[in-house]
Design a protein around this motif. Structure first.
Motif, PDB file in Angstrom:
ATOM      1  N   SER A  15     118.653 -51.215  39.317  1.00 19.68           N
ATOM      2  CA  SER A  15     119.125 -50.096  38.173  1.00 19.68           C
ATOM      3  C   SER A  15     120.088 -50.109  37.115  1.00 19.68           C
ATOM      4  N   ALA A  16     121.115 -50.713  37.481  1.00 22.15           N
ATOM      5  CA  ALA A  16     122.308 -51.374  36.783  1.00 22.15           C
ATOM      6  C   ALA A  16     121.905 -52.376  35.684  1.00 22.15           C
ATOM      7  N   VAL A  17     121.091 -53.463  36.165  1.00 21.14           N
ATOM      8  CA  VAL A  17     120.356 -54.386  35.023  1.00 21.14           C
ATOM      9  C   VAL A  17     119.315 -53.727  34.247  1.00 21.14           C
ATOM     10  N   LEU A  18     118.571 -52.899  34.881  1.00 17.79           N
ATOM     11  CA  LEU A  18     117.441 -52.150  33.981  1.00 17.79           C
ATOM     12  C   LEU A  18     118.276 -51.398  32.722  1.00 17.79           C
ATOM     13  N   LEU A  19     119.221 -50.627  33.136  1.00 14.24           N
ATOM     14  CA  LEU A  19     119.972 -49.844  32.185  1.00 14.24           C
ATOM     15  C   LEU A  19     120.654 -50.435  31.308  1.00 14.24           C
ATOM     16  N   GLY A  47     116.451 -46.273  17.908  1.00 16.86           N
ATOM     17  CA  GLY A  47     117.402 -46.689  19.169  1.00 16.86           C
ATOM     18  C   GLY A  47     117.307 -45.934  20.454  1.00 16.86           C
ATOM     19  N   LEU A  48     117.085 -44.794  20.485  1.00 14.51           N
ATOM     20  CA  LEU A  48     116.670 -43.985  21.665  1.00 14.51           C
ATOM     21  C   LEU A  48     115.469 -44.263  22.135  1.00 14.51           C
ATOM     22  N   THR A  49     114.515 -44.095  21.097  1.00 16.52           N
ATOM     23  CA  THR A  49     112.862 -44.389  21.531  1.00 16.52           C
ATOM     24  C   THR A  49     112.779 -45.793  22.145  1.00 16.52           C
ATOM     25  N   ALA A  50     113.440 -46.845  21.348  1.00 17.36           N
ATOM     26  CA  ALA A  50     113.023 -48.168  22.142  1.00 17.36           C
ATOM     27  C   ALA A  50     113.910 -48.361  23.263  1.00 17.36           C
ATOM     28  N   ALA A  51     114.997 -47.576  23.629  1.00 18.71           N
ATOM     29  CA  ALA A  51     115.645 -47.744  24.893  1.00 18.71           C
ATOM     30  C   ALA A  51     114.849 -47.237  25.946  1.00 18.71           C
ATOM     31  N   ALA A  52     114.067 -46.011  25.705  1.00 17.67           N
ATOM     32  CA  ALA A  52     113.483 -45.262  26.636  1.00 17.67           C
ATOM     33  C   ALA A  52     112.020 -46.195  26.803  1.00 17.67           C
ATOM     34  N   ALA A  53     111.379 -46.538  26.103  1.00 13.86           N
ATOM     35  CA  ALA A  53     110.590 -47.293  26.185  1.00 13.86           C
ATOM     36  C   ALA A  53     110.653 -48.532  27.032  1.00 13.86           C
ATOM     37  N   ALA A  54     111.579 -49.253  26.827  1.00 13.48           N
ATOM     38  CA  ALA A  54     112.026 -50.524  27.298  1.00 13.48           C
ATOM     39  C   ALA A  54     112.254 -50.194  28.848  1.00 13.48           C
ATOM     40  N   ASN A  59     110.915 -51.050  34.191  1.00 13.25           N
ATOM     41  CA  ASN A  59     110.919 -50.577  35.552  1.00 13.25           C
ATOM     42  C   ASN A  59     109.566 -50.988  36.045  1.00 13.25           C
ATOM     43  N   ARG A  60     108.508 -50.810  35.282  1.00  9.72           N
ATOM     44  CA  ARG A  60     107.216 -51.224  35.835  1.00  9.72           C
ATOM     45  C   ARG A  60     106.855 -52.665  36.040  1.00  9.72           C
ATOM     46  N   GLU A  61     107.408 -53.530  34.833  1.00 10.45           N
ATOM     47  CA  GLU A  61     107.070 -54.746  35.044  1.00 10.45           C
ATOM     48  C   GLU A  61     107.981 -55.788  36.076  1.00 10.45           C
TER      49      GLU A  61
END
Length: 63
Positions: A15-19, A47-54, A59-61
């Protein structure tokens, strides 16, 4: 004397790495958007949109 137990961590390593990766991607996208047009609100939104999409994609991949 009672034994001291350490509380569990707030986030696990995954979780820390993903965030952290989502944060970096968001900052890069926001910075590039700002440099392209010098529009702060658009850069923050990008930036917020890209962070949320990333975060969703990572998380899925990632295992």
């Amino acid at each position: 004397m009672a034994k001291r137990t350490t509380p569990p961590p707030l986030f696990d390593l995954r979780s820390a790495v993903l965030l952290l990766l989502a944060f970096v991607i968001g900052v890069v996208a926001g910075t590039l958007t700002f440099l392209a047009g010098h529009n702060v609100p658009a850069a923050v939104l990008a930036g917020l949109t890209a962070a949320a999409a990333a975060l969703v994609l990572l998380n899925r991949e990632l295992p």
